[in-house]
Enzyme design. Structure first.
Site: not given
Ligand code: G3P
Ligand code: CA
Length: 249
Positions: A6-7, A33, A35, A48, A108, A110, A228
């Protein structure tokens, strides 16, 4: 079950930086992943928040800076001093790096509270240029972006991000012409998870960080987790216990 960082993984590294992406690779995550927002000069960049205040030494909206201007800020020192020097990463830079790996990618988009003009087209152009269409999922909480992606390239997989409990979760996929459901893990329950799978809709859930959460979603048969701390859930990245010394009882 696939493990996405995640991120890029934000437990031990500053989120959405090359330090995080390299760490995810070392941890043997299946995917990353990220953003994506648009800069003033229309470059997709990885961050993010729509502001840079939390994750850099700068202040302001991404949309008000060019990529060159954003590169002046430090995106690592806020996390720990030894990460000072990490820069914002353009999506194109990331894709050049990923080309030499077998990583999957979840982008993702945004969109919101600021709406970025043509962000979907810019992302798709890069995905196609770097030939990663077969290992990318594009997700968004802003579902009109997912419809737009399918208009631009119907072969690219998309995932509907959501939190809470819609009456018909699978209807979200149908409405957005998407392929996957991307629920917050606490929004999962066995009834709709089973329904999704019976309709051959995959489930990739976020953000699963603790062992009990991991067991819960694994028992529901999710297809991927977004975490994470990828290293924690990838058993072959954990060093085996040393063998007992032969002279010990
Ligand atoms: O894509 C899953 C997750 O990243 C969505 O929430 O706020 O961490 O981008 P957020
Ligand atoms: Ca995200």
């Amino acid at each position: 079950m696939l493990i996405y960082a995640h991120r890029g993984g934000r437990e031990h590294t500053p989120e959405n930086t090359m330090a995080a992406f390299n760490n995810a690779l070392v941890c043997r995550a299946d995917g990353i992943e990220i953003d994506v927002h648009l800069t003033k000069d229309g470059q997709p960049v990885i961050c993010h928040d729509y502001k840079i205040d939390r994750t850099s030494n700068g202040s302001g909206l991404i949309k008000d800076f060019t990529l060159t201007q954003l590169k002046q800020f430090d995106f690592g020192g806020w996390f720990a001093p030894h990460f000072t020097g990490q820069k914002i990463v353009a999506l194109e830079e990331y894709l050049i790096w990923q080309t030499n790996t077998s990583l999957r990618l979840n982008i993702e988009i945004k969109n919101g509270p600021l709406l970025y003009q043509a962000i979907e087209k810019k992302v798709i152009q890069l995905v196609e240029a770097y030939r990663i269409s077969d290992r990318v999922i594009i997700s968004s909480f802003y579902h009109p972006s997912l419809l737009k992606i399918k208009e631009l390239n119907p072969t690219i997989k998309t995932g509907v991000l959501f939190e809470g409990r819609p009456i018909y979760p699978c209807q979200l996929v149908i409405d957005a012409k998407a392929d996957f459901l991307h629920p917050y893990w606490q929004s999962l329950d066995k009834d709709w998870a089973a329904c999704a799978h019976s309709w051959e809709i995959g489930i990739n859930t976020y953000t699963v960080n603790h062992t009990d959460e991991f067991e819960f979603v694994r028992n529901l048969g999710v297809d991927a987790i977004i975490t994470d701390c990828p290293g924690k859930f990838i058993s072959n990245s954990i060093p085996p216990l040393p063998k007992p010394h032969p002279l010990l009882p």
